[in-house]
Design a protein around this motif. Structure first.
Motif, short mmCIF file in Angstrom:
data_model
loop_
_atom_site.label_atom_id
_atom_site.label_comp_id
_atom_site.label_asym_id
_atom_site.label_seq_id
_atom_site.Cartn_x
_atom_site.Cartn_y
_atom_site.Cartn_z
N UNK A 6 1.10 -1.34 0.21
CA UNK A 6 -0.33 0.39 -0.17
C UNK A 6 1.04 1.60 0.02
N UNK A 7 1.68 1.21 0.82
CA UNK A 7 2.84 2.24 0.73
C UNK A 7 3.57 2.24 -0.20
N UNK A 8 4.42 1.38 -0.87
CA UNK A 8 4.68 1.10 -1.93
C UNK A 8 4.14 2.47 -2.99
N UNK A 9 2.93 1.88 -3.22
CA UNK A 9 1.24 2.38 -4.32
C UNK A 9 1.47 3.64 -4.44
N UNK A 10 1.49 4.29 -3.23
CA UNK A 10 0.92 5.67 -2.80
C UNK A 10 2.61 6.67 -2.97
N UNK A 11 3.18 6.15 -2.34
CA UNK A 11 4.71 6.05 -3.24
C UNK A 11 5.04 6.41 -4.92
N UNK A 12 5.12 5.14 -5.09
CA UNK A 12 5.24 5.48 -7.15
C UNK A 12 3.98 6.39 -7.41
N UNK A 13 2.36 5.79 -6.88
CA UNK A 13 1.53 6.81 -7.53
C UNK A 13 1.54 8.56 -7.33
#
Length: 338
Positions: A6-13
């Protein structure tokens, strides 16, 4: 260092969103974020300078850069997982050489024009890339199977042969050498909505196949025999994933030229953060690859403005040091530790 999906997708997005905003706001004529929002709200029919720059020049360019970056990153991640080789990249299957041969052939012979509103050059590059992949596939088949080792050898052999063909074409048509070299260096100068339309169907199919077969790709990491014992149709999955990676790379090269290191660097960085689970790795690579290439394109067209640096140079300057880092890490055994 690992982070939750979830954190990874937020950072990448968020990185992709900020890169897109910077992409449409930066250029020879700077446009403030407020002007960008006003031009966006006014729509494509608005005739203000900001709206024309946004809708006709920068928006198709940054969207194309994001799509190409996503395609190269996902293609690299698929091939690295499938071949269990951390140094595999999207151009391993001869795609780049095929695309280069197709584009060089039409440039050198002067057969440059428009078909269905699209320049012949990306169409020829796409055709050359797909023909090269088909040739590699035919050479690599052994008794109906697709051994990975033979596939790599076939890709290297076809790549060298077509690269020799490109050199011969350049030697033959030296007066158009500058056009060929500029295309080979990669970039998005002069790209428009027709290029987005050209590559979008191929990218949609390639990304859809890669995401749908992510679980099987995870099982293949443990070896083909183990995957077969767990119910994976190994040869069928390999064929689907190679087709997806080739389709993504062919479409990306056709509209962006040869842009190296995206498919090598981005999957490794994301794998460090996300781990080897391709159900997380692949979509995260799509977001991160898009953000990386949009940001690189902003640097390419602003670092020595108004002159634009070929995008392939910017990505190579980033990828070269990272390649040395990989070499250093590999001394201690790299792939299984990421």
């Amino acid at each position: 260092m690992r982070v939750s999906p979830r954190v990874l997708f937020v950072i990448a997005g968020l990185s992709l969103f900020l890169a897109l905003v910077a992409g449409v706001a930066s250029g020879p004529v700077p446009i403030g974020v407020a002007e960008v929002l006003l031009a966006w709200r006014a729509g494509e029919a608005a005739q203000t300078p900001a709206a024309l720059i946004l809708w006709e020049i920068r928006l198709p360019r940054v969207i194309l850069a994001a799509l190409v970056g996503s395609a190269l990153a996902v293609s690299g991640a698929v091939l690295q997982g499938l071949l269990r080789n951390p140094l595999a990249d999207p151009y391993l299957l001869g795609v780049s050489a095929g695309a280069s041969f197709g584009a060089t052939a039409v440039i050198v012979t002067g057969m440059i024009g428009m078909v269905w509103g699209v320049s012949v050059v990306p169409l020829a590059a796409l055709a050359g890339a797909l023909v090269a992949v088909w040739l590699v596939y035919q050479l690599a088949r052994v008794n109906g199977k697709l051994p990975v080792f033979v596939l790599i050898l076939a890709g290297v052999a076809v790549g060298y042969l077509l690269a020799a063909g490109v050199s011969l074409l350049i030697f033959w048509g030296q007066e158009r050498m500058h056009q060929v070299i500029f295309w080979l260096m990669g970039g998005f100068a002069g790209r428009n909505w027709s290029h987005v339309t050209l590559c979008l169907p191929y990218l949609a199919v390639g990304l859809g196949l890669a995401f749908a077969w992510a679980r099987e790709l995870n099982l293949l990491l443990g070896g083909e025999e183990t995957a077969a014992q767990l119910g994976v149709e190994v040869e069928r999955v390999k064929l689907v994933l190679i087709f997806a990676a080739a389709l993504l790379t062919a479409a990306a090269v056709a509209v962006g030229g040869l842009i190296g290191f995206v498919g090598l660097v981005v999957p490794h960085v994301v794998r460090i953060l996300a781990g080897p689970d391709h159900r997380v790795l692949l979509p995260a690579c799509a977001l991160a690859g898009g953000a990386f290439l949009v940001a690189a394109d902003v640097v390419a067209r602003t670092i020595v403005a108004p002159v634009e640096v070929p995008l392939g140079i910017i990505t190579a300057l980033t990828g070269g040091p990272f390649f040395l880092y990989l070499l250093w890490r590999r001394k201690g055994g790299l792939f299984g530790q990421l």
